[in-house]
Enzyme design. Structure first.
Site, mmCIF file in Angstrom:
data_model
loop_
_atom_site.group_PDB
_atom_site.id
_atom_site.type_symbol
_atom_site.label_atom_id
_atom_site.label_comp_id
_atom_site.label_asym_id
_atom_site.label_seq_id
_atom_site.Cartn_x
_atom_site.Cartn_y
_atom_site.Cartn_z
ATOM 1 N N SER A 241 24.852 -12.604 41.584
ATOM 2 C CA SER A 241 26.230 -12.695 41.768
ATOM 3 C C SER A 241 26.538 -12.553 43.334
ATOM 4 O O SER A 241 25.537 -12.483 44.186
ATOM 5 C CB SER A 241 27.054 -11.338 41.323
ATOM 6 O OG SER A 241 26.341 -10.233 42.135
ATOM 7 N N ARG A 242 27.963 -13.189 43.672
ATOM 8 C CA ARG A 242 27.997 -13.008 45.149
ATOM 9 C C ARG A 242 28.000 -11.699 45.994
ATOM 10 O O ARG A 242 27.460 -11.738 47.050
ATOM 11 C CB ARG A 242 29.651 -13.585 45.220
ATOM 12 C CG ARG A 242 30.050 -13.995 46.659
ATOM 13 C CD ARG A 242 31.106 -14.784 46.753
ATOM 14 N NE ARG A 242 31.774 -15.173 48.066
ATOM 15 C CZ ARG A 242 32.817 -15.993 47.904
ATOM 16 N NH1 ARG A 242 32.974 -16.739 47.222
ATOM 17 N NH2 ARG A 242 33.284 -16.079 49.409
ATOM 18 N N GLY A 244 25.995 -9.285 44.785
ATOM 19 C CA GLY A 244 24.638 -8.965 44.787
ATOM 20 C C GLY A 244 23.855 -9.623 45.946
ATOM 21 O O GLY A 244 23.199 -9.091 47.007
ATOM 22 N N GLU A 264 21.396 -17.606 45.818
ATOM 23 C CA GLU A 264 22.056 -18.722 45.202
ATOM 24 C C GLU A 264 23.192 -17.675 44.499
ATOM 25 O O GLU A 264 22.740 -16.746 43.578
ATOM 26 C CB GLU A 264 21.292 -19.239 44.248
ATOM 27 C CG GLU A 264 22.301 -20.405 43.469
ATOM 28 C CD GLU A 264 21.572 -21.052 42.117
ATOM 29 O OE1 GLU A 264 20.567 -21.218 42.108
ATOM 30 O OE2 GLU A 264 22.432 -21.111 40.960
ATOM 31 N N CYS A 301 24.780 -21.710 36.365
ATOM 32 C CA CYS A 301 25.450 -21.795 37.838
ATOM 33 C C CYS A 301 26.104 -23.069 38.184
ATOM 34 O O CYS A 301 26.976 -23.127 39.199
ATOM 35 C CB CYS A 301 24.155 -21.570 38.846
ATOM 36 S SG CYS A 301 22.905 -20.708 38.609
#
Lengths: 523, 523
Positions: A241-242, A244, A264, A301
Site C-alpha cells: 500500500s501507499r 505502508g 511499489e 497492481c
C-alpha cells in the site's frame, strides 16, 4: 511437509511466541499453525548473519551464484502440490493462477541465473593508462558494479509466490550479490514457510554462506520498522500500500545513513480509448475491458482502474456493454479480510461522491467471507480533475470511466494524473496522429505504455519496466520486474591503477571470465 | 563584456533588488557589480519556462542536443581572458588551475556530446513479439531511457567552472534531455554570469527552446528551498556541505512527489600506507602526501585528509618528513571568508581534542584576508574510533595521521569510517597479500579506490566514479563525474506493441538512427 510456524534464520529454524495465523478468505476460518512473531532479537540475529554472509557471498564466482538461483527454482518446483494447495487455502487464488505464478517465480530465478552467467550487468568499463598523454598522463581506470549489502524484502499479498519470499526483489537482490531478509506477508505465512524452506535447503545444498537468506514473520509495522532501521540493511524492496511504502521510506530516510527504498505502491492504470477505434469497436472493447477489470478480483497492481474516452454515442455503447458485462460478473474471493474491507471502503467512497454515478455492479456472493463484487462508475473530466479522491487506487475490481469533452480535456486529465505503472492506448490507424500527440504525456506519467492490450500480465524479460513515477513507485529510475531489476541493488566502483595481482577476476586485463566490457567508451 | 548582475531567465535578463557581492578573498574587498536576489517570482518564471522547454527539448534529435553542448563549450572557450581574470579575482585560484579547469569544463561538455552521438546511454532493449509462444503469446516489447524533467543545479564553491554553471551536473542533465536551472554560487557570481551568458548565447544560436537554461542568484537557503520545492523540478544536483546537502535532501523527500537529490557532501579520503612500501619509501611518501594535502589549499572533495599506517619506525620517519614539509608550506588563499572561517574552526576542533597532537603547521600569511595555514595532526586508532568528531571533514589543507597497532586495528578503523569518495592504497609487491584482504573493505567504503597515487585529480571519462556511500554522496548508485553521470537524470520506459507508425526513431524496428540495441538480452 509439516508446517512449523518458525522463523528461518540462516540455516536454523527458530520458534517464538506466536501471533499470526493465516485466514482462509473463503470461510473466514483461521489456518494452523500459528506463526512466531519476530522482535528485535531475531532481527539482530538475521542481520548479523546477513552481514557476515555478505563478505563471502558477494565475492563468489558468478557461476556459483547462478547455480544457487537455479537450485532455488528446482527446490520450489519440487514442493509440488503441497505448495499449490496451501497457497490456495491462504489466498483464495485458483489453482491455474498459482501454477502459472509458480512458473513465473521459478522462471525469473532462472532468468537472473542467465544474467549472472552473461556478466553484462557488471557494466565493466576500462580505460587503459596513457602515460605519455599531455598535459597530464592518464592513469589506468576500470569500473564495475558491486552489490550494496544486505537487503530487506517485504512480501506482497497479491503475488504470494512471484512477489513474495522468492519473488522478484529476492531474486534480483540475491543475483546482485546481496543477502536477503524477507518479512513474510502475514496473509500467506504457510506459503512463505514452504518457499522459505525450499530456499534455505537450496542455499545449504549449494554451499552458500549461512545468512544469505532469512525469513521472519511478524507485524508489518514493528518488524518492518526494525528491519529498515537496522544499520546493516542497505536497501529495501517493498510491494504494497501507499501508506505502508511511505512509512518505510520515511524510516529509511531518517536513518543516520539513509538507504534506498524500492516501494511499489499504487496505480490506477489509465486506459485511453481513441475515438476512431472506439467508434469501430465499442462493444468488443467493453467486453475485453470488463474481463480485464474483474480478472483475479482486480487484485493486480496493473488493474485497469480508469478509462478515458471522448463523449459521444460510441462511448455510450461502450458504457452500456461494459455495464452489462459487469452486472453479469460473479463476485470473486479476495485475498484477505483486510483487502476486502479496504475494497468495500473504496467503493463506498466512490458511491457517495458528487458527480460520480454507478454504471453497474456485479453479483453478490453471500457464501464468501471476503467477496469482491465488481463495480463500474462514471464521471466527467471536470469532476475527475477537481476531486483528488477519484485519483486514489481502489484495490479490486472497481473501475471509473472518465468522459472527456475534447482531446484537449483528455490531455488535461492525463496531466492531472499522478505517476502510474502503466498507461494503455486502444487505437487504430486513423487514431495514430492523436496517439503521437498523447505519447509524450503518457511517457511522463507511466513506466509502461501498452497499445491494444490490457495492462494485467507482466512479461518477465529484459525490456520490461514495472515501475513508474511517484506514487506508483518510490524510485522511478528502476524496475521491479525483469532482468534490469538487478540494477537496484548495485553501485559503481572505480579502480585506479589497480595492480593486476590483486585485481578480482572481473577486472583482470586478461579477462579470464570472458565478460563483456566497454573499453575507452566502446563495447 | 560588462557584468550586469541580472538573472538569466530563458533568453531574457532580469534585474532585481540586489543582495550579493563577490568578495576578493585576497583583499577581503567586495567586487562589483551587486547581484540580484531571486524570489518566488523568478523561480516560478524559470520553472515554467523549463517545463515548457522540456516538452520540445527532450524530443530533439540527439545530434541537435550534441551540437548544443558543443556550442556551449565553444562559447565558454570564447570568453577567453575575461573569464579567467574574473574567476581569479573571485576565487583566489591561480591562473593555471583555472585554465585547466576551463579545459575540463569544455571537455566534459564535448564528452557528453559524444555520449549523445553514440546513443548507447539510451540502453535500448527490444524483445520481438512471439505470437505462437505457449502457454501465452509474447507481445513486442521495447525499452528506452527518457529524461526526468527540469533539474535544479547548485553551483559548487570550489570548482567555479567544472562544477558550477556549466559544470558536470549541468552537462549531464542537458545531455539527458533535461532543462537546467542553476542557482549560482554566491562566491563567484561574476564567473557564473559570464558562463551563464555564454550558455544562453549558445542555446539561442543552436535553436534550443527558450527555458532550456536559466541562471538565478540568491540565498542558498531561500532560493535553494524554493527551487527544490517547485513541483516542476524533477531532480537536484548539488555539491557542497553536508548540512546544505542534507537540508535540500529533506526538502525533496517531503514534497508531495519526492524527487531524487544527487548531493556530494563530505569525504576525508583515507590513504593507507602499507607496511613494506612505507618501510622502503617513508620519506618519498611523506613529501608526496604533503604536496597533495596542501595543493589548492586543500579545497578538493578528494583531498587526502586521513592517513592510516602501522606504528613503528617507518611511520615515525613518515611523520617527521611530512611534518617538515608542512611546516615549510606556504599559506594559500582560500575561496571565501566563509570557507576560511570554517577551516579555522575545524582546525581549532582538532587542536583541542583529547588524544590528538599537532605534528606541524605551515607558514602564516598576514597579508591574506582568507589564508589557509596547513595543519597536520596525529592520533591513535583507539582515539579515532572512539571520537566521531575526528571523522568529520575539515575542508582545507588539514590532515590527520592515525596510527594503528596492527592490521586488525587498521581493518577496524576502515570499518568505522563513513562512506568516502575515495580510498587510496600505497603498496608494493610484498604488500599485495594484505591489500587483497583490505580491498573488500575499501570497496564498501568508497566510490573510487586508487593505488600508488593521490586522490586529487579526477579523470573525466567513461570509467570514472566520483561518488560513494553516504555521506560522501546522498545516492551511491551514481557518479557526478564522467559519462555515466547522465544516468542520474534518466528513467526507463517500456513500450508494449508500439505501432511502428508512431514509434520515435529510437525505437523503430528499422533502427534509422543506427543505435546500439540489446535484442532478446543480447547486444
Amino acid at each position: 511437509m509439516t508446517l512449523k510456524g518458525h522463523h528461518l534464520i540462516g540455516y536454523q529454524t527458530l520458534a517464538g511466541p506466536t501471533g499470526i495465523e493465516a485466514v482462509n478468505p473463503a470461510s473466514g476460518e483461521a489456518l494452523a499453525p500459528a506463526y512466531a512473531m519476530a522482535g528485535q532479537a531475531e532481527v539482530d540475529q538475521a542481520c548479523q548473519l546477513a552481514e557476515d554472509a555478505f563478505l563471502t557471498y558477494r565475492q563468489l564466482p558468478l557461476a556459483d551464484r547462478a547455480a544457487f538461483l537455479e537450485a532455488m527454482a528446482d527446490s520450489i518446483d519440487a514442493l509440488g502440490e503441497t505448495l499449490t494447495e496451501r497457497a490456495m487455502l491462504e489466498t483464495g487464488l485458483p489453482r491455474a493462477r498459482l501454477e502459472g505464478e509458480r512458473g513465473r517465480t521459478c522462471g525469473q530465478l532462472r532468468l537472473f541465473a542467465g544474467v549472472l552467467r552473461s556478466g553484462d550487468y557488471l557494466d565493466i568499463r576500462t580505460e587503459p593508462a596513457l602515460p605519455d598523454r599531455q598535459p597530464m598522463p592518464r592513469p589506468a581506470l576500470a569500473q564495475q558494479q558491486i552489490p550494496l549489502g544486505p537487503v530487506a524484502v517485504f512480501g506482497a499479498s497479491n503475488f504470494p509466490l512471484a512477489f513474495s519470499v522468492a519473488g522478484g526483489d529476492t531474486a534480483a537482490a540475491l543475483a546482485a550479490g546481496c543477502p536477503v531478509i524477507v518479512k513474510a506477508h502475514s496473509a500467506h505465512p504457510g506459503t512463505s514457510e514452504l518457499v522459505g524452506r525450499a530456499v534455505q535447503e537450496a542455499a545449504q545444498a549449494s554451499g552458500m554462506p549461512e545468512g544469505v537468506f532469512s525469513l521472519l514473520y511478524g507485524s508489518g509495522n514493528e518488524l518492518g520498522q526494525a528491519l529498515v532501521k537496522d544499520a546493516r540493511i542497505q536497501a529495501v524492496g517493498f510491494t504494497g500500500s501507499r501508506n505502508g511504502g511511505t512509512a518505510l521510506l520515511r524510516t529509511a530516510q531518517q536513518r543516520p545513513q539513509p538507504i534506498p527504498v524500492f516501494a511499489e505502491m499504487s496505480s490506477i492504470n489509465p486506459v485511453l480509448l481513441l475515438p476512431q477505434h472506439l467508434e469501430a469497436n465499442a462493444e468488443g472493447l467493453a467486453e475485453a475491458f470488463a474481463g480485464s477489470l474483474v480478472m483475479g478480483a482486480g487484485q493486480f497492481c496493473t488493474n485497469p482502474g480508469l478509462v478515458l474516452a471522448l463523449s459521444g454515442a460510441a462511448l455510450e455503447r461502450f458504457v452500456d456493454r461494459a455495464g452489462q458485462a459487469i452486472s453479469e460478473a460473479e463476485a470473486q474471493l479476495m485475498l484477505t479480510p483486510g483487502i476486502h474491507a479496504a475494497y468495500e471502503e473504496g467503493v463506498a467512497r466512490l458511491q457517495g461522491r458528487d458527480g460520480v454515478t454507478r454504471v453497474a455492479m456485479g453479483k453478490e456472493a453471500p457464501d464468501l467471507a471476503c467477496p469482491c463484487r465488481p463495480h463500474l462508475y462514471r464521471t466527467s473530466a471536470e469532476t475527475f480533475i477537481a476531486d483528488p479522491v477519484l485519483h486514489d487506487e481502489v484495490f479490486g475490481a472497481c473501475g471509473l470511466i472518465v468522459e472527456c469533452s475534447s482531446v484537449e480535456q483528455m490531455q488535461t486529465v492525463l496531466t492531472a494524473l499522478e505517476g502510474q505503472l502503466t498507461a494503455t492506448v486502444h487505437l487504430e490507424e486513423a487514431d495514430h496522429e492523436l496517439a503521437s500527440r498523447l505519447l509524450p504525456l503518457l511517457e511522463r506519467r507511466a513506466g509502461r505504455i501498452l497499445f491494444n492490450g490490457w495492462p494485467t500480465g507482466v512479461e518477465v524479460c529484459h525490456s520490461m519496466v514495472h515501475g513508474g513515477p511517484w506514487p506508483s513507485t518510490s524510485d522511478s529510475r528502476t524496475t521491479s520486474v525483469g532482468s534490469a531489476a538487478i540494477q537496484r541493488f548495485l553501485r559503481p566502483v572505480c579502480y585506479q591503477n589497480l595492480p593486476q595481482e590483486i585485481a578480482p577476476d572481473s577486472l583482470k586485463e586478461s579477462n579470464p571470465l570472458g565478460l563483456p566490457r566497454q573499453v575507452d567508451g566502446k563495447r
